[in-house]
Design a protein around this motif. Structure first.
Motif, mmCIF file in Angstrom:
data_model
loop_
_atom_site.group_PDB
_atom_site.id
_atom_site.type_symbol
_atom_site.label_atom_id
_atom_site.label_comp_id
_atom_site.label_asym_id
_atom_site.label_seq_id
_atom_site.Cartn_x
_atom_site.Cartn_y
_atom_site.Cartn_z
ATOM 1 N N LEU A 54 73.023 33.792 64.634
ATOM 2 C CA LEU A 54 71.701 33.652 64.009
ATOM 3 C C LEU A 54 71.559 32.296 63.310
ATOM 4 O O LEU A 54 70.527 31.637 63.417
ATOM 5 N N ILE A 55 72.621 31.875 62.616
ATOM 6 C CA ILE A 55 72.583 30.590 61.911
ATOM 7 C C ILE A 55 72.355 29.443 62.901
ATOM 8 O O ILE A 55 71.483 28.594 62.706
ATOM 9 N N GLY A 90 84.684 31.370 60.242
ATOM 10 C CA GLY A 90 84.149 32.458 61.059
ATOM 11 C C GLY A 90 84.329 32.194 62.548
ATOM 12 O O GLY A 90 84.705 33.084 63.309
ATOM 13 N N PHE A 137 79.468 25.184 53.335
ATOM 14 C CA PHE A 137 78.867 25.953 54.429
ATOM 15 C C PHE A 137 79.591 25.675 55.746
ATOM 16 O O PHE A 137 79.855 26.589 56.527
ATOM 17 N N THR A 175 68.804 29.580 64.563
ATOM 18 C CA THR A 175 67.717 29.157 63.676
ATOM 19 C C THR A 175 67.776 27.660 63.371
ATOM 20 O O THR A 175 66.771 27.082 62.968
ATOM 21 N N HIS A 176 68.944 27.033 63.550
ATOM 22 C CA HIS A 176 69.010 25.589 63.362
ATOM 23 C C HIS A 176 68.696 24.837 64.647
ATOM 24 O O HIS A 176 68.257 23.689 64.592
ATOM 25 N N THR A 203 75.932 37.045 62.717
ATOM 26 C CA THR A 203 75.519 36.143 61.634
ATOM 27 C C THR A 203 75.609 34.686 62.070
ATOM 28 O O THR A 203 74.656 33.912 61.908
ATOM 29 N N LEU A 254 82.856 27.548 55.748
ATOM 30 C CA LEU A 254 82.620 28.970 55.976
ATOM 31 C C LEU A 254 82.372 29.251 57.463
ATOM 32 O O LEU A 254 82.945 30.185 58.039
ATOM 33 N N LEU A 255 81.530 28.426 58.097
ATOM 34 C CA LEU A 255 81.215 28.633 59.522
ATOM 35 C C LEU A 255 82.441 28.388 60.400
ATOM 36 O O LEU A 255 82.687 29.133 61.353
ATOM 37 N N LEU A 258 80.227 39.231 61.976
ATOM 38 C CA LEU A 258 80.438 37.780 61.925
ATOM 39 C C LEU A 258 79.732 37.077 63.074
ATOM 40 O O LEU A 258 79.070 36.058 62.890
#
Lengths: 149, 152
Positions: B20-21, B117, B110, B24-25, B17, B113-114, B14
């Motif tokens: 990384l999200i 997490g 989304f 990358t943003h 991930t 979900l984030l 988790l």
């Protein structure tokens, strides 16, 4: 605070993830099931060139809807998470890989990794697996014994 | 104890991930003319001090994403990212409904979900290995929680 929770409530780890991922999959599966499945207007995979596209469309819709439901209530959590993970692998591979990560397959990737976490960790607290079927309870007993010391 | 180890690996998955999200943003905001475009967007949304907030969010996403991957300052970053996602959910995505892919676009799923997490990382733990845990051990913070469970 994290340590406190980890010490006393380690089995609560999967709950928030289960609710979020389960809701996402149920919403998408239900949307497919209630639409015209296997037609260009609804969910359709004919373009992939797989045999029996209508069967696959039904399979995806059913796995997403009932897999999502199972993940929410924590019934056969690991199996349901594995099935929706398979759907996500195919979704990333077939639909979204060419669009890149950001604005492409990042959402599917996050769902896939969340499902991986559930496969690893199981259903945890407030799940049918643990509270009705009694799976994964023994480890919780050990933790409670430590806390009682 | 296999179950505890599995859960730690799950939390690690988790954390990597989510890191990384955000990384990358943050990156396109950082290289795309700094946070100028983001500041304009924030101004339209009526966020106070849009330039400062845009830089804060850009740097938070990029360096915070890297730190999450390394497992550094996880509780603080998970709190900040949760707040950022809640603001994005309410101000940007809520009018677009639920879906991000399929029947709709730009919805809240989304974000939800984030946030789930991030709350897991905040309340349950960062998983292992993580830099926070190594630093605590180096400071003589005693055995980590997982080890205490295993010894029990």
């Amino acid at each position: 605070m994290g340590k406190l929770f980890h010490r006393h409530f380690p089995d609560w780890a999967p709950l928030a993830i289960r609710l979020a991922i389960g809701t996402v999959f149920m919403a998408h599966g239900w949307n497919k099931l209630t639409g015209p499945l296997g037609t260009p207007e609804g969910f359709n995979i004919e373009a992939w060139g797989w045999p029996l596209p209508v069967l696959w469309a039904w399979l995806v819709a059913i796995v997403e809807t009932f897999g999502g439901l199972c993940i929410i209530v924590g019934l056969f959590t690991r199996i349901a998470a594995f099935l929706v993970a398979c759907v996500m692998v195919v979704a990333i591979w077939k639909v979204r890989l060419t669009r890149g990560f950001v604005g492409g397959f990042e959402f599917e990737f996050t769902l896939l990794m969340g499902a991986m976490a559930l496969i690893l960790g199981g259903g945890g607290r407030l799940s049918v697996d643990r509270d009705v079927l009694g799976w994964g309870r023994r480890s919780a007993g050990v933790v409670e014994a430590v806390d009682a010391d | 104890m296999a179950e505890a180890r599995n859960r730690d690996v799950g939390l690690l998955v988790l954390r990597l991930t989510i890191g990384l999200i955000f990384l990358t943003h943050g990156w396109p905001k950082l290289i795309g003319g700094g946070a100028t475009a983001t500041a304009g967007f924030f101004g339209q949304l009526g966020i106070p001090l849009p330039t400062i907030m845009a830089w804060f969010v850009t740097l938070l996403e990029f360096f915070g994403g890297i730190a999450l991957i390394l497992g550094l300052l996880v509780p603080i970053l998970a709190s900040l990212f949760s707040i950022e996602m809640l603001v994005a959910l309410l101000l940007v995505h809520l009018p677009n409904g639920w879906y991000v892919v399929g029947p709709g676009q730009g919805g809240v799923e989304f974000n939800v979900l984030l946030i789930a997490g991030l709350l897991t990382l905040l309340l349950v733990g960062a998983g292992s290995p993580a830099l926070d845990e190594k630093l605590a051990a180096a400071r003589g913070g005693g055995p980590r929680v997982g080890e205490m469970e295993e010894n029990g």
